[in-house]
Design a protein around this motif. Structure first.
Motif, PDB file in Angstrom:
ATOM      1  N   THR A  22       0.802  -1.230   0.000  1.00  0.00           N
ATOM      2  CA  THR A  22       0.000   0.000   0.000  1.00  0.00           C
ATOM      3  C   THR A  22       0.834   1.279   0.000  1.00  0.00           C
ATOM      4  OG1 THR A  22      -0.171   0.082   2.418  1.00  0.00           O
ATOM      5  CG2 THR A  22      -1.896  -1.137   1.256  1.00  0.00           C
ATOM      6  N   ILE A  23       2.147   1.137  -0.066  1.00  0.00           N
ATOM      7  CA  ILE A  23       2.998   2.327   0.093  1.00  0.00           C
ATOM      8  C   ILE A  23       3.723   2.680  -1.206  1.00  0.00           C
ATOM      9  CG2 ILE A  23       4.878   3.377   1.422  1.00  0.00           C
ATOM     10  CD1 ILE A  23       2.494   2.391   3.145  1.00  0.00           C
ATOM     11  N   SER A  24       3.621   3.944  -1.600  1.00  0.00           N
ATOM     12  CA  SER A  24       4.437   4.473  -2.700  1.00  0.00           C
ATOM     13  C   SER A  24       5.296   5.588  -2.147  1.00  0.00           C
ATOM     14  CB  SER A  24       3.554   5.055  -3.803  1.00  0.00           C
ATOM     15  OG  SER A  24       2.894   4.032  -4.483  1.00  0.00           O
ATOM     16  N   LEU A  25       6.588   5.391  -2.157  1.00  0.00           N
ATOM     17  CA  LEU A  25       7.484   6.432  -1.645  1.00  0.00           C
ATOM     18  C   LEU A  25       7.797   7.420  -2.766  1.00  0.00           C
ATOM     19  CD1 LEU A  25      10.032   4.242   0.380  1.00  0.00           C
ATOM     20  CD2 LEU A  25       8.082   5.541   1.272  1.00  0.00           C
ATOM     21  N   SER A  26       8.060   8.659  -2.386  1.00  0.00           N
ATOM     22  CA  SER A  26       8.438   9.684  -3.372  1.00  0.00           C
ATOM     23  C   SER A  26       9.850   9.391  -3.871  1.00  0.00           C
ATOM     24  CB  SER A  26       8.402  11.062  -2.722  1.00  0.00           C
ATOM     25  OG  SER A  26       9.415  11.138  -1.737  1.00  0.00           O
ATOM     26  N   ASP A  27      10.175   9.955  -5.045  1.00  0.00           N
ATOM     27  CA  ASP A  27      11.534   9.794  -5.590  1.00  0.00           C
ATOM     28  C   ASP A  27      12.583  10.264  -4.581  1.00  0.00           C
ATOM     29  OD1 ASP A  27      10.400   8.841  -7.882  1.00  0.00           O
ATOM     30  OD2 ASP A  27      10.679  10.670  -9.058  1.00  0.00           O
ATOM     31  N   GLU A  28      12.241  11.372  -3.931  1.00  0.00           N
ATOM     32  CA  GLU A  28      13.159  11.963  -2.948  1.00  0.00           C
ATOM     33  C   GLU A  28      13.431  10.994  -1.789  1.00  0.00           C
ATOM     34  OE1 GLU A  28      11.141  15.403  -1.566  1.00  0.00           O
ATOM     35  OE2 GLU A  28      12.990  16.523  -1.172  1.00  0.00           O
TER      36      GLU A  28
ATOM     37  N   ALA B 189      10.125   3.138  -9.971  1.00  0.00           N
ATOM     38  CA  ALA B 189      10.780   4.265  -9.300  1.00  0.00           C
ATOM     39  C   ALA B 189      12.272   4.312  -9.650  1.00  0.00           C
ATOM     40  CB  ALA B 189      10.599   4.147  -7.793  1.00  0.00           C
ATOM     41  N   LYS B 190      12.749   5.516  -9.768  1.00  0.00           N
ATOM     42  CA  LYS B 190      14.153   5.749 -10.109  1.00  0.00           C
ATOM     43  C   LYS B 190      15.048   5.561  -8.883  1.00  0.00           C
ATOM     44  CE  LYS B 190      15.397   9.796 -11.602  1.00  0.00           C
ATOM     45  NZ  LYS B 190      14.465  10.761 -11.106  1.00  0.00           N
ATOM     46  N   LEU B 191      16.210   4.980  -9.111  1.00  0.00           N
ATOM     47  CA  LEU B 191      17.204   4.889  -8.036  1.00  0.00           C
ATOM     48  C   LEU B 191      18.313   5.893  -8.336  1.00  0.00           C
ATOM     49  CD1 LEU B 191      17.295   1.014  -7.719  1.00  0.00           C
ATOM     50  CD2 LEU B 191      16.735   2.615  -5.872  1.00  0.00           C
ATOM     51  N   PRO B 192      19.084   6.284  -7.320  1.00  0.00           N
ATOM     52  CA  PRO B 192      20.162   7.243  -7.584  1.00  0.00           C
ATOM     53  C   PRO B 192      21.105   6.707  -8.667  1.00  0.00           C
ATOM     54  CG  PRO B 192      19.932   6.857  -5.234  1.00  0.00           C
ATOM     55  CD  PRO B 192      19.013   5.906  -5.904  1.00  0.00           C
ATOM     56  N   GLU B 193      21.652   7.620  -9.421  1.00  0.00           N
ATOM     57  CA  GLU B 193      22.591   7.325 -10.504  1.00  0.00           C
ATOM     58  C   GLU B 193      23.683   6.342 -10.022  1.00  0.00           C
ATOM     59  OE1 GLU B 193      21.892   8.952 -13.376  1.00  0.00           O
ATOM     60  OE2 GLU B 193      23.488   7.832 -14.394  1.00  0.00           O
ATOM     61  N   GLY B 194      23.835   5.220 -10.703  1.00  0.00           N
ATOM     62  CA  GLY B 194      24.945   4.300 -10.404  1.00  0.00           C
ATOM     63  C   GLY B 194      24.767   3.461  -9.145  1.00  0.00           C
TER      64      GLY B 194
END
Ligand SMILES: *[C@@H]1O[C@H](CO)[C@@H](O)[C@H](O)[C@H]1NC(C)=O
Ligand SMILES: *[C@@H]1O[C@H](CO)[C@@H](O)[C@H](O)[C@H]1NC(C)=O
Length: 500
Positions: free
Chosen positions: A286-292, A328-333
């Protein structure tokens, strides 16, 4: 209702005799609820009682494809009744919302209110085909099953898939009564836990609970006796029965074929790790975290230098088969940098198997009740990061009362971003041998105790047996009038070994 066809998974009931008792499960369409009624269905079929599971077709399908840790043999015995799925909005979750309640599921929930009539028709039909119809329903489906009052041979039981601690504190608060049991600190506020329109939906359901014959709890007296006692005292009729039968999850996992199923792939990675060295990170369905927030979490895990398996999935929609999930995007690299120590899983993960794996040493969790029971039962200490509903109070149960976990972020700080440094710190404290030792020892002891509770003669197993004896009572009497031969509850141990 021509659509109410009974499509049993594998084989038709060999017997053409009228069964004494049939059990009908009426689950609420949210994964944590669907799952628990599947687990209970398997437990009940192991006593050779026919179990029917009724819901919208897509939710029945969801319950089946996401079966976790149950034996396919047991699942195959459940009769599924698919009701036509009406059209309802199934929007994606909003990861940017500071309130993490899954409001995207509300249209699916509202749609269940339309089930009253088809379910009533179905129950009447079943009542003509069995001596006794036993309905086990989610409290959130009370509106839907209310017509059982007009069915002579039907009785209903509420299955509570939340902690007794939450339920008792919530109920008393609604009545304006202070919690009578001394707590290590103040109860977390319900503020921000459940939106107002969902509270109205809940209130609608609560109005229809009076006719229930009893309550079943997915918890164990060994951890929640005081709160179960509070709940028992609420019964003004004095007639209602209570059974605490949990944990109902299978404690001996079915060795469902690991080789032919991609979902077990990540376990191969676990097999290569040292005992209790991995922190499992997952926030349920049930949880969607923000990109941040995802970025901070990624950096925190990386900086902790601990091994991790992180399930990074977006929250469910009302229809989980409708379209793609946000990736969701993960930090670069990030994935390249951590590849020696951690993995990120984007698919459905075999959580019960992960938590039971000897390499797992901690669980970072939102503290939904499924996750709590799975973790506690497997003796895994918890880094608690509550997001909504019962989770802040479950967190208190796990950390302050049972003392088998640490808090990642206090409920009072729910609007704030959790920084990488905070995450690093909690992970290190949870996983560090020195500081983790006492808590880990307690968690392991508690896990062993709970597993024992569900075995032959254990407290929860005795209550489950007692529930089954209750719903099959008078069998001997019924048998005499119906020419049926089996006169007592049969406990088929061969089909039960994989469940209990
Ligand atoms: C959430 O915020 C990010 C920027 O932080 C933006 O790119 C994204 O489109 C937003 N998503 C939604 C669903 O509003
Ligand atoms: C497991 O899967 C393999 C390969 O698909 C198959 O050969 C084997 O019979 C299966 N075992 C069980 C117990 O189902």
């Amino acid at each position: 209702m021509g659509s109410l066809r009974d499509h049993q998974n594998q084989h038709d009931n060999k017997s053409t005799e009228q069964p004494h008792v049939v059990v009908i499960m009426v689950p609420f369409p949210a994964q944590g609820h669907l799952n628990q009624l599947m687990q209970l269905s398997c437990l009940i079929t192991s006593y050779d009682i026919p179990v029917h599971y009724i819901g919208f077709a897509i939710h029945n399908r969801q319950a089946k494809v996401r079966v976790n840790g149950l034996s396919p043999h047991d699942v195959a015995k459940i009769h599924f009744h698919d009701l036509p799925t009406p059209s309802f909005a199934s929007p994606p979750p909003n990861p940017n919302s500071s309130n993490k309640y899954p409001t995207q599921l509300q249209p699916a929930w509202e749609a269940t209110l339309g089930l009253r009539q088809p379910v009533a028709t179905y129950l009447r039909d079943m009542s003509a085909r069995a001596k006794r119809v036993v309905i086990i329903h989610d409290p959130m489906m009370a509106v839907v099953v209310q017509d059982i009052v007009s069915i002579r041979n039907a009785e209903s039981y509420v299955f509570n898939c939340i902690s007794a601690f939450f339920r008792s504190s919530f109920n008393l608060e609604k009545k304006g009564i202070p919690f009578p049991i001394k707590l290590p600190k103040e109860l977390p506020s319900m503020e921000g836990c459940i939106p107002d329109d969902v509270q109205s939906f809940v209130a609608l359901q609560m109005e229809q609970l009076n006719y229930r014959a009893g309550d079943i709890y997915n918890t164990c007296r060994l951890i929640e006796a005081p709160y179960l006692d509070l709940l028992a005292r609420e019964d003004e009729t004095g007639n209602r029965k209570n059974w605490a039968i949990g944990p109902i999850l299978p404690t001996k996992l079915s060795l469902a074929n690991k080789s032919d199923d991609g979902k077990f792939k990540c376990l191969e990675w676990f097999d290569k790790q040292e005992a209790k060295s991995v922190i499992y990170v997952s926030f349920g369905t049930t949880i969607s975290l923000s990109d941040e927030q995802i970025e901070e979490l990624a950096l925190g895990l990386e900086q902790s230098k601990k091994r991790f398996l992180w399930v990074l999935r977006d929250a469910d929609k009302g229809n989980v088969f409708d379209g793609e999930l946000r990736r969701a995007k993960l930090p670069e690299g990030f994935e390249e940098r951590v590849k020696e120590v951690g993995i990120v899983v984007r698919d459905w993960a075999p959580q019960p198997e992960i938590l039971a794996h000897p390499s797992t040493g901690g669980f970072m969790s939102h503290c939904g009740w499924n996750s709590c029971t799975e973790s506690i039962t497997n003796g895994v200490p918890i880094a608690a990061w509550p997001m909504h509903s019962d989770q802040p109070r479950n967190t208190m149960l796990v950390t302050d009362i049972l003392k088998i976990g640490l808090v990642v972020r206090e409920w009072t700080q729910r609007e704030e971003l959790v920084k990488a440094s905070t995450i690093e710190n909690v992970v290190n404290r949870l996983m560090a041998p020195e500081e983790g030792t006492e808590m880990r020892k307690r968690a392991e002891e508690l896990g062993a105790t709970l597993r024992q509770a569900t075995e032959e003669g254990g407290v929860s197993r005795v209550e489950l047996d007692s529930f089954v004896a209750h719903i099959t009572r008078d069998n001997a009497l019924l048998a005499r009038t119906s020419s049926l031969s089996s006169s007592s509850v049969r406990c088929d141990t061969s089909s039960q070994t994989s469940v209990v």
